[in-house]
Write a protein that holds these residues in place. Structure first.
Motif, PDB file in Angstrom:
ATOM      1  N   VAL A 293      28.245  35.764  38.635  1.00 30.42           N
ATOM      2  CA  VAL A 293      28.875  34.455  38.460  1.00 30.42           C
ATOM      3  C   VAL A 293      30.436  34.942  38.567  1.00 30.42           C
ATOM      4  N   ASN A 294      31.359  34.120  39.173  1.00 31.52           N
ATOM      5  CA  ASN A 294      32.692  34.446  39.305  1.00 31.52           C
ATOM      6  C   ASN A 294      33.572  33.129  38.857  1.00 31.52           C
ATOM      7  N   GLY A 295      33.292  32.393  37.563  1.00 30.54           N
ATOM      8  CA  GLY A 295      34.130  31.754  36.917  1.00 30.54           C
ATOM      9  C   GLY A 295      33.685  30.330  37.341  1.00 30.54           C
ATOM     10  N   THR A 296      33.280  30.164  38.735  1.00 31.43           N
ATOM     11  CA  THR A 296      33.017  28.893  39.248  1.00 31.43           C
ATOM     12  C   THR A 296      31.367  28.799  40.074  1.00 31.43           C
ATOM     13  N   THR A 297      31.580  29.792  40.981  1.00 31.16           N
ATOM     14  CA  THR A 297      30.084  30.070  41.685  1.00 31.16           C
ATOM     15  C   THR A 297      29.062  30.699  41.024  1.00 31.16           C
ATOM     16  N   VAL A 298      27.964  30.328  41.132  1.00 26.65           N
ATOM     17  CA  VAL A 298      26.668  30.977  40.634  1.00 26.65           C
ATOM     18  C   VAL A 298      25.669  31.526  41.843  1.00 26.65           C
ATOM     19  N   LYS A 299      25.371  32.575  41.770  1.00 26.89           N
ATOM     20  CA  LYS A 299      24.349  33.238  42.545  1.00 26.89           C
ATOM     21  C   LYS A 299      23.109  33.865  42.061  1.00 26.89           C
ATOM     22  N   PRO A 300      22.019  32.923  41.836  1.00 25.19           N
ATOM     23  CA  PRO A 300      21.017  33.266  40.977  1.00 25.19           C
ATOM     24  C   PRO A 300      20.195  34.555  41.656  1.00 25.19           C
ATOM     25  N   MET A 301      19.694  35.314  40.748  1.00 22.43           N
ATOM     26  CA  MET A 301      18.664  36.447  41.198  1.00 22.43           C
ATOM     27  C   MET A 301      17.404  36.232  41.139  1.00 22.43           C
ATOM     28  N   VAL A 302      16.411  36.771  41.513  1.00 19.08           N
ATOM     29  CA  VAL A 302      15.095  36.492  41.517  1.00 19.08           C
ATOM     30  C   VAL A 302      14.523  36.532  39.990  1.00 19.08           C
ATOM     31  N   PRO A 303      13.947  35.599  39.521  1.00 20.37           N
ATOM     32  CA  PRO A 303      13.411  35.249  38.122  1.00 20.37           C
ATOM     33  C   PRO A 303      12.746  36.620  37.638  1.00 20.37           C
ATOM     34  N   ALA A 304      12.760  37.095  36.318  1.00 22.84           N
ATOM     35  CA  ALA A 304      11.992  38.011  35.730  1.00 22.84           C
ATOM     36  C   ALA A 304      11.296  37.667  34.542  1.00 22.84           C
ATOM     37  N   GLN A 305      10.378  38.752  33.809  1.00 20.56           N
ATOM     38  CA  GLN A 305       9.696  38.229  32.649  1.00 20.56           C
ATOM     39  C   GLN A 305       9.854  39.491  31.929  1.00 20.56           C
ATOM     40  N   ASP A 306      10.225  39.569  30.669  1.00 17.61           N
ATOM     41  CA  ASP A 306      10.212  40.761  29.888  1.00 17.61           C
ATOM     42  C   ASP A 306       9.283  40.653  28.977  1.00 17.61           C
TER      43      ASP A 306
ATOM     44  N   ALA B 154       9.296  41.023  38.523  1.00 22.05           N
ATOM     45  CA  ALA B 154       9.777  39.946  39.077  1.00 22.05           C
ATOM     46  C   ALA B 154       9.459  40.089  40.569  1.00 22.05           C
ATOM     47  N   PRO B 155       9.384  39.115  41.389  1.00 19.87           N
ATOM     48  CA  PRO B 155       9.610  37.651  40.792  1.00 19.87           C
ATOM     49  C   PRO B 155       8.350  37.146  40.080  1.00 19.87           C
ATOM     50  N   LEU B 156       8.446  36.084  39.740  1.00 19.71           N
ATOM     51  CA  LEU B 156       7.302  35.405  39.032  1.00 19.71           C
ATOM     52  C   LEU B 156       6.641  34.387  40.022  1.00 19.71           C
ATOM     53  N   PRO B 157       5.456  34.861  40.193  1.00 20.40           N
ATOM     54  CA  PRO B 157       4.395  34.160  41.249  1.00 20.40           C
ATOM     55  C   PRO B 157       4.219  32.547  40.802  1.00 20.40           C
ATOM     56  N   HIS B 158       4.438  32.170  39.570  1.00 23.09           N
ATOM     57  CA  HIS B 158       4.067  31.142  38.899  1.00 23.09           C
ATOM     58  C   HIS B 158       5.605  30.138  38.998  1.00 23.09           C
ATOM     59  N   ILE B 159       6.480  30.657  39.236  1.00 22.17           N
ATOM     60  CA  ILE B 159       7.857  30.034  39.084  1.00 22.17           C
ATOM     61  C   ILE B 159       8.326  29.871  40.374  1.00 22.17           C
ATOM     62  N   ASP B 160       8.446  28.448  40.941  1.00 24.18           N
ATOM     63  CA  ASP B 160       8.791  28.353  42.299  1.00 24.18           C
ATOM     64  C   ASP B 160      10.157  28.309  42.339  1.00 24.18           C
ATOM     65  N   SER B 161      10.760  28.049  43.543  1.00 25.18           N
ATOM     66  CA  SER B 161      12.214  27.822  43.836  1.00 25.18           C
ATOM     67  C   SER B 161      12.803  26.483  43.199  1.00 25.18           C
ATOM     68  N   LEU B 162      11.948  25.452  43.144  1.00 25.69           N
ATOM     69  CA  LEU B 162      12.400  24.357  42.594  1.00 25.69           C
ATOM     70  C   LEU B 162      12.675  24.395  41.050  1.00 25.69           C
ATOM     71  N   MET B 163      11.950  25.299  40.500  1.00 26.78           N
ATOM     72  CA  MET B 163      12.179  25.414  39.145  1.00 26.78           C
ATOM     73  C   MET B 163      13.270  26.314  38.791  1.00 26.78           C
TER      74      MET B 163
ATOM     75  N   GLU C 271      15.249  44.609  32.725  1.00 23.75           N
ATOM     76  CA  GLU C 271      15.228  43.500  33.852  1.00 23.75           C
ATOM     77  C   GLU C 271      15.628  44.068  35.184  1.00 23.75           C
ATOM     78  N   THR C 272      16.803  44.636  34.844  1.00 19.68           N
ATOM     79  CA  THR C 272      17.667  45.226  35.926  1.00 19.68           C
ATOM     80  C   THR C 272      16.995  46.205  36.981  1.00 19.68           C
ATOM     81  N   GLN C 273      16.018  46.797  36.233  1.00 17.96           N
ATOM     82  CA  GLN C 273      15.127  47.825  36.819  1.00 17.96           C
ATOM     83  C   GLN C 273      14.132  47.275  37.980  1.00 17.96           C
ATOM     84  N   VAL C 274      13.900  45.715  37.828  1.00 15.90           N
ATOM     85  CA  VAL C 274      12.936  45.314  38.713  1.00 15.90           C
ATOM     86  C   VAL C 274      13.897  44.256  39.826  1.00 15.90           C
ATOM     87  N   VAL C 275      14.894  43.805  39.170  1.00 15.78           N
ATOM     88  CA  VAL C 275      15.725  43.033  40.164  1.00 15.78           C
ATOM     89  C   VAL C 275      16.238  43.453  41.106  1.00 15.78           C
ATOM     90  N   LEU C 276      16.996  44.675  40.857  1.00 22.68           N
ATOM     91  CA  LEU C 276      18.073  45.518  41.921  1.00 22.68           C
ATOM     92  C   LEU C 276      17.209  45.830  42.927  1.00 22.68           C
TER      93      LEU C 276
END
Length: 419
Positions: free
Chosen positions: A199-212, A232-241, A292-297
């Motif tokens: 995030v940079n104040g206005t812009t949001v760039k989401p990462m792949v979802p993870a589950q802890d 990560a990612p979560l096979p049951h969480i689609d891009s629409l969610m 979460e960082t350890q699977v997202v990055l």
């Protein structure tokens, strides 16, 4: 470029590992770092709380860019101080870090900007808190308002557990000043997930979802920890969610922070519960989650440095953030007794038996006379990358079995519910 990473845990090891892949970086320093990080960066013995010393180091070594890992220096205003000194740094200001530093602040923000979350009440008076808990009944969630290293949340299934949590936080002061104020929330049912975002104040760039996986034992039994594993990612969480969460929760949060006069620039962690009514916020963090960082990055294809630099130069909106079409699983190996008292100084064997696509991230280790020893509750994060989640999981546990230390504990069911 010369880069400084502030921190010394598994999260920072993952950040250093990812930054080390950038061809634009000549030298990485890490303060204070750990033995795993030392294989990739020059470790500097400065504590994360020594903000002035860190700034002096950045000046003296002509550091081009500083990345802050843990919540403590962010809440103490490291970003404010570095910017005052004319030093380039990535992370939220002290005012914006309050979204993690005070759960009451975060809840008030959500209520004001109509961001879905659990019903709550905040208390500084023990008797009033106790009366409210008794009137609401169990299950119920008790949270220390301030920073408590990921352990200040008690999910009380029974009323006596809730009363014990209140007594522990407000009377026995288990979490110090963090528990002087408590937030009592309704218990949300559903599935938990984490969505991190640049995030940079206005812009949001989401990462792949993870589950802890927070509880210490298999089947989500036992007390909460800082995290016993993730995938990560979560096979049951689609891009629409994911898009729904961004539109209904993350973007309104970022807009709300800007309207409150504390625009958020950095990594925004949104912990969510997917309820029958839709996604609701459990908590925010003002930085990368651990583990979460350890699977997202490891799944990030874009150069991390490019993203960070685009953020601080207000060009994040124009940068495409790409992700690998792979999966990652991280299994935490902890000391016996964690999250309670535990012994340090146990010799760790087998680290040299693990190789890519499995990465060993050091979370709580030390080095003595050439041996790597345990030096924390969460000791190692064993992260494997695979073409599928099943393959990543198999690789992670195969590597876990190669590593040993006295009293080593780990959950055997990380990501198992995803199959």
């Amino acid at each position: 470029m010369k880069v400084l990473v502030v921190g010394g845990g598994g999260r920072e090891h993952a950040v250093v590992w990812k930054l080390s892949k950038s061809p634009k970086i000549k030298q990485i320093y890490c303060a204070p770092g750990n033995p795993g990080i030392a294989q990739l960066a020059k470790c500097v013995s400065i504590s994360v709380s020594e903000i002035e010393k860190l700034a002096d180091f950045a000046k003296n070594e002509q550091i081009d860019f500083t990345f802050v890992g843990p919540e403590e220096p962010l809440s103490k205003g490291i970003v404010n101080y570095f910017k005052q000194q004319g030093l380039a740094i990535y992370g939220p200001t002290k005012e914006a870090a309050l979204i993690e530093g005070s759960k009451a602040f975060a809840k008030e923000l959500m209520m004001k900007y109509h961001i879905p979350t659990a019903k709550y009440a905040a208390f500084t008076n023990y008797d009033e808190a106790l009366a409210y808990v008794r009137s609401e009944g169990a299950p119920i969630v008790i949270k220390a308002d301030g920073l408590a290293a990921g352990k200040g949340v008690i999910v009380a299934k029974k009323l006596d557990e809730a009363e014990e949590a209140l007594n522990s936080m407000m009377k026995e002061v288990t979490f110090g000043s963090a528990g002087a104020r408590v937030v009592v929330e309704e218990f949300l049912e559903g599935e938990e997930m984490t969505l991190l975002a640049f995030v940079n104040g206005t812009t949001v760039k989401p990462m792949v979802p993870a589950q802890d996986h927070k509880p210490v034992y298999d089947g989500d039994k036992g007390p909460n920890t800082g995290g016993m594993g993730t995938y990560a990612p979560l096979p049951h969480i689609d891009s629409l969610m994911v898009e729904r969460i961004v539109q209904e929760i993350v973007q309104p949060t970022v807009r709300g922070m800007a309207l409150e006069g504390c625009p958020f620039e950095g990594i925004l962690y949104t912990g969510l519960m997917l309820t029958k009514e839709g996604p609701k916020v459990i908590e925010y963090n003002a930085r990368f989650g651990d583990p979460e960082t350890q699977v997202v990055l490891p799944l990030l294809e874009t150069d991390l440095l490019d993203i960070l630099m685009a953020s601080i130069s207000s060009e994040l909106e124009n940068l495409e953030v790409k992700w690998k079409n792979k999966s990652a699983v991280c299994v935490i190996m902890s000391s016996a007794g964690y999250p309670g008292p535990y012994k340090k100084g146990q010799v760790i064997n087998g680290l040299d038996q693990v190789s890519y696509p499995t990465i060993v991230f050091h979370a709580g280790t030390s080095e003595q006379e050439g041996e790597i020893l345990t030096n924390g509750g969460r000791v190692l994060g064993i992260t494997a990358i695979g073409d599928t989640l099943k393959v990543a999981r198999q690789l992670a546990y195969q590597s876990v079995e190669k590593i040993s230390f006295t009293g080593a504990h780990y959950r055997t069911d990380i990501s198992s519910k995803a199959f």
